[in-house]
Design a protein around this motif. Sequence first.
Motif, short mmCIF file in Angstrom:
data_model
loop_
_atom_site.label_atom_id
_atom_site.label_comp_id
_atom_site.label_asym_id
_atom_site.label_seq_id
_atom_site.Cartn_x
_atom_site.Cartn_y
_atom_site.Cartn_z
N PRO A 133 34.80 29.02 37.60
CA PRO A 133 34.75 27.81 38.42
C PRO A 133 33.85 27.99 39.65
CG PRO A 133 36.91 28.86 38.58
CD PRO A 133 36.13 29.62 37.56
N PHE A 134 33.21 26.89 40.01
CA PHE A 134 32.38 26.84 41.21
C PHE A 134 31.33 27.95 41.23
CE2 PHE A 134 36.54 25.03 42.29
CZ PHE A 134 36.14 23.75 42.62
N LEU A 147 27.47 37.99 48.65
CA LEU A 147 27.08 36.86 47.80
C LEU A 147 25.57 36.66 47.79
CD1 LEU A 147 29.92 34.31 48.58
CD2 LEU A 147 29.60 35.65 46.49
N ILE A 148 24.93 36.78 48.93
CA ILE A 148 23.47 36.64 48.99
C ILE A 148 22.78 37.73 48.20
CG2 ILE A 148 21.47 36.80 50.54
CD1 ILE A 148 23.26 35.30 52.65
N LEU A 156 33.17 31.25 43.03
CA LEU A 156 34.24 31.23 44.03
C LEU A 156 35.29 32.31 43.81
CD1 LEU A 156 35.48 29.97 46.52
CD2 LEU A 156 36.62 28.31 45.02
N PRO A 157 35.80 32.55 42.59
CA PRO A 157 36.82 33.59 42.44
C PRO A 157 36.34 34.97 42.91
CG PRO A 157 36.81 32.20 40.50
CD PRO A 157 35.62 31.79 41.33
N PHE A 158 35.10 35.32 42.61
CA PHE A 158 34.60 36.62 43.07
C PHE A 158 34.30 36.60 44.56
CE2 PHE A 158 34.07 37.40 38.55
CZ PHE A 158 34.56 38.69 38.46
N PHE A 211 35.79 38.82 49.76
CA PHE A 211 36.31 38.67 51.12
C PHE A 211 37.25 39.84 51.44
CE2 PHE A 211 39.68 37.10 53.98
CZ PHE A 211 38.91 36.80 55.09
N PHE A 212 38.15 40.14 50.52
CA PHE A 212 39.11 41.22 50.76
C PHE A 212 38.47 42.60 50.62
CE2 PHE A 212 41.73 37.53 49.74
CZ PHE A 212 42.53 37.51 50.88
#
Length: 142
Positions: free
Chosen positions: A98-99, A73-74, A107-109, A114-115
């Motif tokens: 969203p978000f 994400l960073i 958020l969805p990505f 994460f996975f």
Amino acid sequence: MKWLKPFTLFTIGGALYIGIEVIWRSLRGSSPTHWTMFLLGGIAFLLIGAINEFLPWETPIWEQMLIGTGIILIVEFDFGCVLNLWLGLDIWDYSDMPFNILGQICLPFAIAWFFLSAAAIVLDDYLRYWLFGEEKPRYRWK
């Protein structure tokens, strides 16, 4: 030959990231990926690979996955701010998700990363084991 390991891992990470991008974009019917995504993927893969260079093997995989998600994400946010917002290349835009933060991460990505970070962690560790004779990977969930 100190450069061989990081160069190899960077290249594999960049190629895999481009592959994921191409598959995702083709499923969504959008334009092909941009060459800078190779750089983004290579950098992210190197940084994720460094997790087990600094943390003990006993660190639960889910914690490593959280760290990996943060790394991705960073890196994506930094690349997005430069490439999309500053240079106006419009490689991606998550404004409708969203978000999202400035349309560069969402958020969805983050959940998807994460996975996917689990695959990156394990692949990096095994590449280091197979190609460079490093310690055999071992993982725990808790």
